[in-house]
Design a protein around this motif. Structure first.
Motif, PDB file in Angstrom:
ATOM      1  N   GLY A  18       0.816  -1.218   0.000  1.00 52.16           N
ATOM      2  CA  GLY A  18       0.000   0.000   0.000  1.00 52.16           C
ATOM      3  C   GLY A  18       0.843   1.259   0.000  1.00 52.16           C
ATOM      4  O   GLY A  18       0.555   2.225  -0.715  1.00 52.16           O
ATOM      5  N   PHE A  19       1.919   1.255   0.786  1.00 53.74           N
ATOM      6  CA  PHE A  19       2.833   2.407   0.850  1.00 53.74           C
ATOM      7  C   PHE A  19       3.447   2.654  -0.527  1.00 53.74           C
ATOM      8  O   PHE A  19       3.418   3.774  -1.046  1.00 53.74           O
ATOM      9  CB  PHE A  19       3.926   2.117   1.891  1.00 53.74           C
ATOM     10  N   GLY A  20       3.961   1.598  -1.132  1.00 55.08           N
ATOM     11  CA  GLY A  20       4.579   1.736  -2.451  1.00 55.08           C
ATOM     12  C   GLY A  20       3.579   2.094  -3.524  1.00 55.08           C
ATOM     13  O   GLY A  20       3.872   2.896  -4.428  1.00 55.08           O
ATOM     14  N   PHE A  21       2.380   1.526  -3.453  1.00 56.29           N
ATOM     15  CA  PHE A  21       1.358   1.798  -4.459  1.00 56.29           C
ATOM     16  C   PHE A  21       0.932   3.261  -4.430  1.00 56.29           C
ATOM     17  O   PHE A  21       0.812   3.892  -5.478  1.00 56.29           O
ATOM     18  CB  PHE A  21       0.148   0.879  -4.256  1.00 56.29           C
ATOM     19  N   LEU A  22       0.717   3.816  -3.243  1.00 59.20           N
ATOM     20  CA  LEU A  22       0.344   5.234  -3.164  1.00 59.20           C
ATOM     21  C   LEU A  22       1.489   6.115  -3.643  1.00 59.20           C
ATOM     22  O   LEU A  22       1.265   7.149  -4.274  1.00 59.20           O
ATOM     23  CB  LEU A  22      -0.096   5.621  -1.757  1.00 59.20           C
ATOM     24  N   GLY A  23       2.730   5.705  -3.351  1.00 57.51           N
ATOM     25  CA  GLY A  23       3.887   6.433  -3.867  1.00 57.51           C
ATOM     26  C   GLY A  23       3.917   6.406  -5.383  1.00 57.51           C
ATOM     27  O   GLY A  23       4.170   7.420  -6.040  1.00 57.51           O
ATOM     28  N   ALA A  24       3.636   5.235  -5.962  1.00 54.91           N
ATOM     29  CA  ALA A  24       3.604   5.123  -7.420  1.00 54.91           C
ATOM     30  C   ALA A  24       2.487   5.986  -8.008  1.00 54.91           C
ATOM     31  O   ALA A  24       2.691   6.673  -9.014  1.00 54.91           O
ATOM     32  CB  ALA A  24       3.429   3.660  -7.832  1.00 54.91           C
ATOM     33  N   LEU A  25       1.311   5.964  -7.372  1.00 54.74           N
ATOM     34  CA  LEU A  25       0.208   6.816  -7.852  1.00 54.74           C
ATOM     35  C   LEU A  25       0.591   8.288  -7.784  1.00 54.74           C
ATOM     36  O   LEU A  25       0.296   9.057  -8.711  1.00 54.74           O
ATOM     37  CB  LEU A  25      -1.058   6.578  -7.028  1.00 54.74           C
ATOM     38  N   ASP A  26       1.243   8.695  -6.697  1.00 56.67           N
ATOM     39  CA  ASP A  26       1.701  10.071  -6.551  1.00 56.67           C
ATOM     40  C   ASP A  26       2.630  10.424  -7.721  1.00 56.67           C
ATOM     41  O   ASP A  26       2.472  11.469  -8.363  1.00 56.67           O
ATOM     42  CB  ASP A  26       2.425  10.243  -5.217  1.00 56.67           C
ATOM     43  N   GLY A  27       3.585   9.556  -7.985  1.00 58.34           N
ATOM     44  CA  GLY A  27       4.535   9.816  -9.069  1.00 58.34           C
ATOM     45  C   GLY A  27       3.868   9.859 -10.426  1.00 58.34           C
ATOM     46  O   GLY A  27       4.160  10.731 -11.252  1.00 58.34           O
ATOM     47  N   ILE A  28       2.966   8.922 -10.672  1.00 58.51           N
ATOM     48  CA  ILE A  28       2.302   8.865 -11.972  1.00 58.51           C
ATOM     49  C   ILE A  28       1.369  10.059 -12.162  1.00 58.51           C
ATOM     50  O   ILE A  28       1.402  10.730 -13.191  1.00 58.51           O
ATOM     51  CB  ILE A  28       1.529   7.540 -12.133  1.00 58.51           C
ATOM     52  N   ILE A  29       0.542  10.323 -11.159  1.00 58.68           N
ATOM     53  CA  ILE A  29      -0.478  11.373 -11.311  1.00 58.68           C
ATOM     54  C   ILE A  29       0.120  12.770 -11.188  1.00 58.68           C
ATOM     55  O   ILE A  29      -0.013  13.594 -12.089  1.00 58.68           O
ATOM     56  CB  ILE A  29      -1.625  11.175 -10.297  1.00 58.68           C
ATOM     57  N   PHE A  30       0.780  13.067 -10.056  1.00 57.72           N
ATOM     58  CA  PHE A  30       1.240  14.435  -9.800  1.00 57.72           C
ATOM     59  C   PHE A  30       2.529  14.794 -10.529  1.00 57.72           C
ATOM     60  O   PHE A  30       2.715  15.932 -10.939  1.00 57.72           O
ATOM     61  CB  PHE A  30       1.406  14.674  -8.298  1.00 57.72           C
ATOM     62  N   HIS A  31       3.439  13.815 -10.686  1.00 55.98           N
ATOM     63  CA  HIS A  31       4.720  14.119 -11.322  1.00 55.98           C
ATOM     64  C   HIS A  31       4.622  14.028 -12.843  1.00 55.98           C
ATOM     65  O   HIS A  31       5.108  14.917 -13.545  1.00 55.98           O
ATOM     66  CB  HIS A  31       5.810  13.160 -10.849  1.00 55.98           C
ATOM     67  N   GLN A  32       4.004  12.960 -13.359  1.00 55.69           N
ATOM     68  CA  GLN A  32       4.032  12.722 -14.796  1.00 55.69           C
ATOM     69  C   GLN A  32       2.807  13.242 -15.528  1.00 55.69           C
ATOM     70  O   GLN A  32       2.947  14.015 -16.471  1.00 55.69           O
ATOM     71  CB  GLN A  32       4.210  11.224 -15.058  1.00 55.69           C
ATOM     72  N   LEU A  33       1.614  12.817 -15.123  1.00 58.01           N
ATOM     73  CA  LEU A  33       0.421  13.210 -15.879  1.00 58.01           C
ATOM     74  C   LEU A  33       0.067  14.689 -15.717  1.00 58.01           C
ATOM     75  O   LEU A  33      -0.119  15.401 -16.707  1.00 58.01           O
ATOM     76  CB  LEU A  33      -0.769  12.325 -15.489  1.00 58.01           C
TER      77      LEU A  33
END
Length: 154
Positions: A18-33
């Protein structure tokens, strides 16, 4: 393997996942998209890309570690409250990511904001923290109060 060890694996594995998944979502949504921020905001785009790459690598390793530990715990439905441990662990891990990342990076270190170009960047930072708190509280409530029927047992 004892039941207590299996429960620990389910708890730790799902938390890390869960920790890693939310981190990945943060990176994908806020950093990339949305491209609202990078881990390190800098006029040098190379620094931003490298900092995001290190971040994505770290959360990917965290998800892999969580998945392996979860797998070592065995089938969650074989344990009383096993599914509850997994679902609550995912939510607690995700909420913890948002709270730690938000408090440390946005407020203490101030290396970036959720949306630094917004009219009120603090509002976005507080919403990010609130989402973490909601996930954490939901995970804690599920761990304590969901009826046993969720686990397929009476």
């Amino acid at each position: 393997m004892t039941i207590e060890v299996r429960k620990k694996y389910l708890n730790v594995g799902s938390f890390l996942l869960g920790f890693g998944f939310l981190g990945a979502l943060d990176g994908i949504i806020f950093h990339q998209l949305l491209q609202w921020h990078s881990v390190v905001l800098s006029p040098d785009r190379t620094i931003e890309i490298i900092s995001d790459g290190i971040f994505h690598f770290a959360v990917t390793i965290t998800m892999i570690a969580g998945a392996i530990i979860l797998w070592l715990g065995g089938k969650p439905t074989d344990l009383s409250k096993g599914i509850r441990y997994v679902i609550s662990g995912l939510l607690i891990g995700g909420g913890t990511f948002n709270l730690i990342e938000g408090i440390v990076n946005h407020h203490i270190l101030q290396i970036h904001r959720v949306r630094p170009d917004a009219e009120n960047p603090l509002l976005y930072d507080l919403a990010f923290l609130a989402s973490g708190a909601v996930l954490l509280i939901a995970g804690l409530l599920i761990r304590k109060t969901v009826p046993k029927l969720v686990d397929g047992k009476r």
